[in-house]
Design an enzyme around this catalytic site. Structure first.
Site, PDB file in Angstrom:
ATOM      1  N   ARG A   1     -13.834  -7.956   1.721  1.00 12.19           N
ATOM      2  CA  ARG A   1     -12.403  -7.750   1.476  1.00 12.19           C
ATOM      3  C   ARG A   1     -11.636  -9.037   1.779  1.00 12.19           C
ATOM      4  O   ARG A   1     -10.741  -9.436   1.035  1.00 12.19           O
ATOM      5  CB  ARG A   1     -11.870  -6.602   2.356  1.00 12.19           C
ATOM      6  CG  ARG A   1     -12.461  -5.228   2.053  1.00 12.19           C
ATOM      7  CD  ARG A   1     -12.064  -4.745   0.691  1.00 12.19           C
ATOM      8  NE  ARG A   1     -10.631  -4.745   0.518  1.00 12.19           N
ATOM      9  CZ  ARG A   1      -9.821  -3.785   0.980  1.00 12.19           C
ATOM     10  NH1 ARG A   1     -10.299  -2.706   1.580  1.00 12.19           N
ATOM     11  NH2 ARG A   1      -8.513  -3.868   0.785  1.00 12.19           N
TER      12      ARG A   1
ATOM     13  N   CYS B   1     -16.513   2.226   0.541  1.00  9.42           N
ATOM     14  CA  CYS B   1     -15.360   1.359   0.831  1.00  9.42           C
ATOM     15  C   CYS B   1     -14.884   1.525   2.271  1.00  9.42           C
ATOM     16  O   CYS B   1     -14.181   0.653   2.779  1.00  9.42           O
ATOM     17  CB  CYS B   1     -14.234   1.626  -0.166  1.00  9.42           C
ATOM     18  SG  CYS B   1     -13.571   3.299  -0.064  1.00  9.42           S
TER      19      CYS B   1
ATOM     20  N   ARG C   1       0.874  -1.184   0.000  1.00  5.31           N
ATOM     21  CA  ARG C   1       0.000   0.000   0.000  1.00  5.31           C
ATOM     22  C   ARG C   1       0.903   1.224   0.000  1.00  5.31           C
ATOM     23  O   ARG C   1       1.713   1.422   0.914  1.00  5.31           O
ATOM     24  CB  ARG C   1      -0.910   0.012   1.218  1.00  5.31           C
ATOM     25  CG  ARG C   1      -1.585   1.355   1.433  1.00  5.31           C
ATOM     26  CD  ARG C   1      -2.686   1.323   2.455  1.00  5.31           C
ATOM     27  NE  ARG C   1      -3.873   0.677   1.936  1.00  5.31           N
ATOM     28  CZ  ARG C   1      -5.116   0.888   2.388  1.00  5.31           C
ATOM     29  NH1 ARG C   1      -5.332   1.720   3.375  1.00  5.31           N
ATOM     30  NH2 ARG C   1      -6.143   0.260   1.856  1.00  5.31           N
TER      31      ARG C   1
ATOM     32  N   GLN D   1     -10.231  -3.615  -3.321  1.00  4.13           N
ATOM     33  CA  GLN D   1     -11.534  -3.072  -2.911  1.00  4.13           C
ATOM     34  C   GLN D   1     -12.585  -3.261  -3.999  1.00  4.13           C
ATOM     35  O   GLN D   1     -13.713  -3.675  -3.710  1.00  4.13           O
ATOM     36  CB  GLN D   1     -11.379  -1.580  -2.584  1.00  4.13           C
ATOM     37  CG  GLN D   1     -12.669  -0.926  -2.126  1.00  4.13           C
ATOM     38  CD  GLN D   1     -13.111  -1.385  -0.753  1.00  4.13           C
ATOM     39  OE1 GLN D   1     -12.362  -1.278   0.199  1.00  4.13           O
ATOM     40  NE2 GLN D   1     -14.318  -1.904  -0.634  1.00  4.13           N
TER      41      GLN D   1
ATOM     42  N   HIS E   1      -7.381   0.800  -6.503  1.00  6.17           N
ATOM     43  CA  HIS E   1      -7.587  -0.024  -5.292  1.00  6.17           C
ATOM     44  C   HIS E   1      -8.242  -1.330  -5.767  1.00  6.17           C
ATOM     45  O   HIS E   1      -9.434  -1.565  -5.542  1.00  6.17           O
ATOM     46  CB  HIS E   1      -8.472   0.738  -4.305  1.00  6.17           C
ATOM     47  CG  HIS E   1      -8.422   0.209  -2.902  1.00  6.17           C
ATOM     48  ND1 HIS E   1      -7.699  -0.921  -2.546  1.00  6.17           N
ATOM     49  CD2 HIS E   1      -9.014   0.656  -1.753  1.00  6.17           C
ATOM     50  CE1 HIS E   1      -7.851  -1.130  -1.242  1.00  6.17           C
ATOM     51  NE2 HIS E   1      -8.644  -0.199  -0.741  1.00  6.17           N
TER      52      HIS E   1
ATOM     53  N   ASP F   1     -17.103   7.599  -1.720  1.00  6.57           N
ATOM     54  CA  ASP F   1     -15.801   7.435  -1.048  1.00  6.57           C
ATOM     55  C   ASP F   1     -15.443   8.816  -0.489  1.00  6.57           C
ATOM     56  O   ASP F   1     -16.075   9.820  -0.843  1.00  6.57           O
ATOM     57  CB  ASP F   1     -14.757   6.957  -2.081  1.00  6.57           C
ATOM     58  CG  ASP F   1     -13.363   6.756  -1.495  1.00  6.57           C
ATOM     59  OD1 ASP F   1     -13.246   6.606  -0.267  1.00  6.57           O
ATOM     60  OD2 ASP F   1     -12.388   6.753  -2.277  1.00  6.57           O
TER      61      ASP F   1
HETATM   62  N1   CP Z   1     -11.295   0.387   2.343  1.00 10.65           N
HETATM   63  C1   CP Z   1     -10.047   0.285   2.797  1.00 10.65           C
HETATM   64  O1   CP Z   1      -9.099   0.021   2.047  1.00 10.65           O
HETATM   65  O2   CP Z   1      -9.917   0.470   4.127  1.00 10.65           O
HETATM   66  P1   CP Z   1      -8.557   0.635   4.928  1.00 10.65           P
HETATM   67  O3   CP Z   1      -7.929   1.937   4.492  1.00 10.65           O
HETATM   68  O4   CP Z   1      -8.975   0.655   6.379  1.00 10.65           O
HETATM   69  O5   CP Z   1      -7.661  -0.512   4.616  1.00 10.65           O
HETATM   70  N1  NVA Z   2      -9.827   6.995  -1.810  1.00  6.84           N
HETATM   71  C1  NVA Z   2      -9.523   6.583  -0.460  1.00  6.84           C
HETATM   72  C2  NVA Z   2      -9.771   5.126  -0.303  1.00  6.84           C
HETATM   73  C3  NVA Z   2      -9.554   4.645   1.113  1.00  6.84           C
HETATM   74  C4  NVA Z   2      -9.754   3.173   1.254  1.00  6.84           C
HETATM   75  C5  NVA Z   2      -8.082   6.919  -0.128  1.00  6.84           C
HETATM   76  O1  NVA Z   2      -7.209   6.687  -0.967  1.00  6.84           O
HETATM   77  O2  NVA Z   2      -7.833   7.418   0.971  1.00  6.84           O
END
Ligand code: CP
Ligand code: NVA
Length: 300
Positions: free
Chosen positions: A284, A256, A100, A130, A127, A217
């Protein structure tokens, strides 16, 4: 499949196979095969996470493997060691990596240099884990995405919107993105996407009109927290009871998570759709176990 770096690079058949596998793993949780037995998987995170971290740690263990969580600040990456060196070290020690971070190119570079299966656990661009959980939830709740109208309300060019646009391109469903003009996908992206079934509008009500799935989101993604001027543009784009009056009689709301109540979604709407949204969060785990099974087991 060697890696999962993006939804962009997948095709409809692969997406459907991953979802079939997720459904099977969900149904057989606790007594399915453990193809990661004896494997250690590194989880390299430079951004915060609740769902992704926990679901991967649990999923790897349930498949017989051992997760090793490596926060950027605890390893030399946080002191400037390049991703290409980190990749070549980890590739000699662990069996797979889940990353990540900000730059999609870092995940691509890691996959190329590490010689181990690599999974994108969120970048600024995509993502993919997700969106697979989201599609699984649509399948469970509505049976199919065929003939359904999907809406995405909020930031028109976030990692989630981009992932949804690629999913629409591959799977052929109608996707209506309702976003402020300043945060719409740029022309060069749309040119690359080439999806006549993806529609853009600045009118959230028109995006939601007749929609079966309404998605939102955060307005400010991780790394954008200081962009207060961006947040100001999103006032009319809250998913709430007023907006949902335009939706199809039978609709679901997806988020999400994490959610900012009173911003992209109202408290009342989030709680009214909590059953779906937390099922989406649980998915997930099942979707990522399917990804792990699909990419595990090869190593240069
Ligand atoms: N939706 C999602 O990726 O959540 P987190 O940022 O908590 O992993
Ligand atoms: N668009 C958001 C998704 C979080 C899971 C971010 O990148 O923070």
């Amino acid at each position: 499949m060697k890696h999962l770096l993006s939804i962009q690079e997948l095709d409809a058949a692969t997406i459907c196979q991953l979802l079939d596998s997720a459904i099977e793993l969900k149904a057989t949780r606790g007594h399915h095969a453990t193809p990661l037995t004896g494997q250690t998987w590194a989880m390299l995170f430079t951004k915060s996470s609740t769902r992704t971290r926990v679901s991967f740690e649990v999923g790897i263990r349930e498949l017989g493997g051992f997760p090793m969580f490596l926060s950027k600040n605890d390893i030399q990456l946080g002191r400037g060691e390049p991703i290409r060196d980190t990749a070549r070290v980890l590739g000699r020690m662990v069996h797979g990596a889940i990353i990540r971070t900000f730059d999609q190119q870092d995940v691509v570079e890691f996959s190329q240099l590490s010689g181990i299966p690599t999974i994108n656990a969120l970048t600024d661009e995509e993502h993919p884990c997700q969106i697979l959980a989201d599609l699984l939830t649509v399948r469970e709740k509505l049976g199919t995405w065929e003939g359904k109208k999907m809406a995405f309300i909020g930031d028109g060019f976030s990692n989630m919107t981009i992932s949804w646009m690629w999913a629409a391109k591959h799977l052929g469903f109608e996707l209506h993105v309702g976003c402020p003009a300043a945060y719409a996908p740029p022309a060069e992206f749309l040119e690359k996407l080439q999806a006549p079934n993806v529609y853009l509008t600045t009118d959230p009500a028109s995006a939601v009109r007749g929609a079966h799935v309404i998605n939102t989101d955060v307005w400010l993604s991780m790394g954008q927290e200081d962009q207060k001027e961006k947040e100001h543009a999103f006032g009319p784009y809250q998913v709430n009871a007023d907006l949902l009056q335009h939706a199809a009689a039978e609709h679901i709301v997806l988020h999400c998570l994490p959610a900012y109540r009173g911003k992209e979604i109202s408290e009342q709407t989030l709680e009214a759709h909590a059953e779906t949204i937390f099922q989406q969060a649980e998915n997930r785990l099942h979707a990522q176990k399917a990804i792990l099974v699909a990419v595990a087991g090869w190593k240069n």
